[in-house]
Write an enzyme that holds these catalytic residues in place. Structure first.
Site, PDB file in Angstrom:
ATOM      1  CG  HIS A 152      37.531  67.542  26.134  1.00 52.91           C
ATOM      2  ND1 HIS A 152      38.392  68.018  25.133  1.00 52.91           N
ATOM      3  CD2 HIS A 152      36.450  68.061  25.999  1.00 52.91           C
ATOM      4  CE1 HIS A 152      37.936  69.108  24.558  1.00 52.91           C
ATOM      5  NE2 HIS A 152      36.586  68.999  25.317  1.00 52.91           N
ATOM      6  CB  SER A 273      45.798  35.400  30.344  1.00 52.49           C
ATOM      7  OG  SER A 273      46.963  35.186  30.791  1.00 52.49           O
ATOM      8  CE  LYS A 279      44.169  40.731  31.398  1.00 50.90           C
ATOM      9  NZ  LYS A 279      45.341  40.858  30.755  1.00 50.90           N
ATOM     10  CD  GLU A 286      42.133  43.654  23.266  1.00 52.09           C
ATOM     11  OE1 GLU A 286      43.140  44.257  23.695  1.00 52.09           O
ATOM     12  OE2 GLU A 286      42.057  42.559  23.368  1.00 52.09           O
TER      13      GLU A 286
END
Ligand code: ARG
Length: 452
Positions: A152, A273, A279, A286
């Site tokens: 969970h 970025s 970043k 992804e």
């Protein structure tokens, strides 16, 4: 190819609509391989004479050579890879007009596609083996790293990171078995089924099957030209593989956040970025996750195509390859890049361990310790639960409690119990078959190596 029956040429707009060249051209090599076996069988059975067959075979080699050298440009007007190759062959060698004897494009398409798919799937077997190898080597590298295990998304119990990697070994091994199944499913030779019913000519289907390295010819000619199950089997493998990758990626993306910070991804596998100088984004993970839907979608595309089709061949089937190629290409690239990335994942052991001090992940260990002292599990569970509640209210971790405080909540607590209250002990003591105990993980690693 069918000018006999027709008084008018196919309209240009229809040619464009019905062609499959843009999709099937990539199979030219397999198509020539299939045609070569077919013509050699025609020669050996006496359907063509030897010299004819030899000349056609040489012509096919010449076409292959032209294609490889970029000297031959196929034309959409000839619909597909099969007709383009046959037409060019016949230009070079007029006997090419005999190549299509006892053959239909229906059994030809099925043969060519199976041959092409077989080559690609065999390459995927090497790729998935490499992925499994990297996973085992990560398990060895990280067996002593302890991280929180979650259910969970809540801290549950400490686990060895090696154990975590091996969980993916299991999932990807099942994918490998599904890949084997797909290879098995395509391992029958369609040649000789003709358009749907076989041939009046004495073709030798055993011979072509053997020449092309299949285990046997297909058993029923109607099924042969209707069947696309072997593609569906590949799609199921591909979809399950991508689902596994997708879930793995979510874990790694989470662990790569500043909040978790368990892992460090190699610079080479991240991007920055254009605006925010700080970043370092996990794009490979992804994108791999992001491609999953396409692969599952390609499976649904095929299944929906097949849903209402009558026996046997229907032109709808020409639409079977677009998604097949897309999924093949995606799975191949994802398999390679995930293996490469995993090989370079580093771990921040302290951050992972720090995470474990907050969530009372040793609560089960205490309850089980009390069970060994004769306390009924339900009672032990309640005692430890109350202690956790009290700790939460008072902002204390287990590690901050004095022995007296333990005693207050857990009458059976004893000094030996204090010895087991470290994440490392917790992992070590889960020494059940398939559990996270170090000895178990070592055994799993050895077993995994032998399964590689
Ligand atoms: N281009 C078609 C395909 O790839 C060839 C099938 C021809 N069969 C037929 N009955 N028109 O499937």
């Amino acid at each position: 190819m069918w000018h006999g029956r027709f008084r008018h040429d196919t309209a240009k707009i229809v040619q464009e609509f019905t062609q499959s060249l843009d999709i099937d051209w990539r199979m030219y090599e397999a198509d020539i391989q299939g045609s070569t076996a077919h013509v050699s069988m025609l020669g050996k059975t006496g359907i063509l004479d030897h010299e004819e067959a030899a000349k056609i075979e040489a012509g096919l080699q010449a076409v292959l050579q032209e294609i490889r050298e970029g000297k031959f440009t196929p034309s959409e007007a000839l619909e597909d890879v099969h007709m383009n190759i046959e037409a060019r062959l016949t230009e070079i060698e007029p006997l090419g007009a005999k190549l299509h004897t006892a053959r239909s494009r229906n059994d030809q398409v099925a043969t060519t596609t199976r041959l092409y798919l077989r080559t690609r799937l065999q390459a995927l077997k090497d790729d998935i083996r490499e992925l499994l190898r990297v996973i085992v080597s990560n398990a060895e590298r990280h067996i002593n790293v302890i991280i929180p295990g979650y259910t969970h998304m809540q801290q549950a119990q400490p686990i060895s990171l090696g154990h975590y990697w091996l969980s993916w070994f299991e999932a990807f091994s099942r994918d490998r078995a599904r890949l084997d199944f797909a290879l098995d499913a395509l391992d029958e030779c369609p040649l000789g089924a003709g358009a749907l019913a076989g041939s009046t000519l004495p073709v030798d289907r055993m011979m072509t099957s053997e020449l092309l390295g299949f285990s046997r010819p297909t058993r029923n000619s109607l099924d042969t030209v209707a069947n696309r199950d072997y593609m569906a089997d590949f799609h199921y493998f591909a979809s399950m593989f991508m689902l596994h990758v997708s879930r793995l990626c979510t874990d790694l993306i989470t662990w790569n956040t500043q909040e978790f910070a368990f892992i460090v991804l190699p610079d080479e596998f991240c991007t920055g970025s254009s605006m925010m100088p700080q970043k370092k984004n996990p794009d490979v993970l992804e994108l791999s996750r992001g491609k999953t839907g396409q692969v599952v979608g390609n499976m649904l595309d095929l299944l929906m195509n097949l849903k209402g089709l009558p026996m046997t061949y229907n032109r709808d089937l020409q639409e079977d390859k677009r998604g097949l190629w897309a999924s093949l290409d995606t799975v191949e690239s994802v398999m390679k890049i995930i293996a490469a990335l995993l090989e370079h994942v580093d771990v921040d052991e302290e951050a992972a361990l720090r995470g474990l001090t907050k969530g009372y992940p040793l609560a089960t260990d205490i309850a089980e310790y009390l069970v060994m002292k004769g306390v009924p599990f339900r009672e032990a569970h309640a005692q430890v639960g109350r202690l956790v509640g009290w700790c939460v209210e008072n902002g204390l971790a287990f590690s901050e409690l004095t022995f007296e405080q333990w005693k207050e909540h857990i009458p059976e607590a004893d000094p030996a119990m204090m010895e087991i209250l470290t994440p490392r002990e917790s992992v070590r003591r889960r020494d059940t078959y398939g559990g996270t105990g170090f000895a178990q993980v070592l055994r799993q690693i050895e077993e995994a190596k032998s399964r590689l």
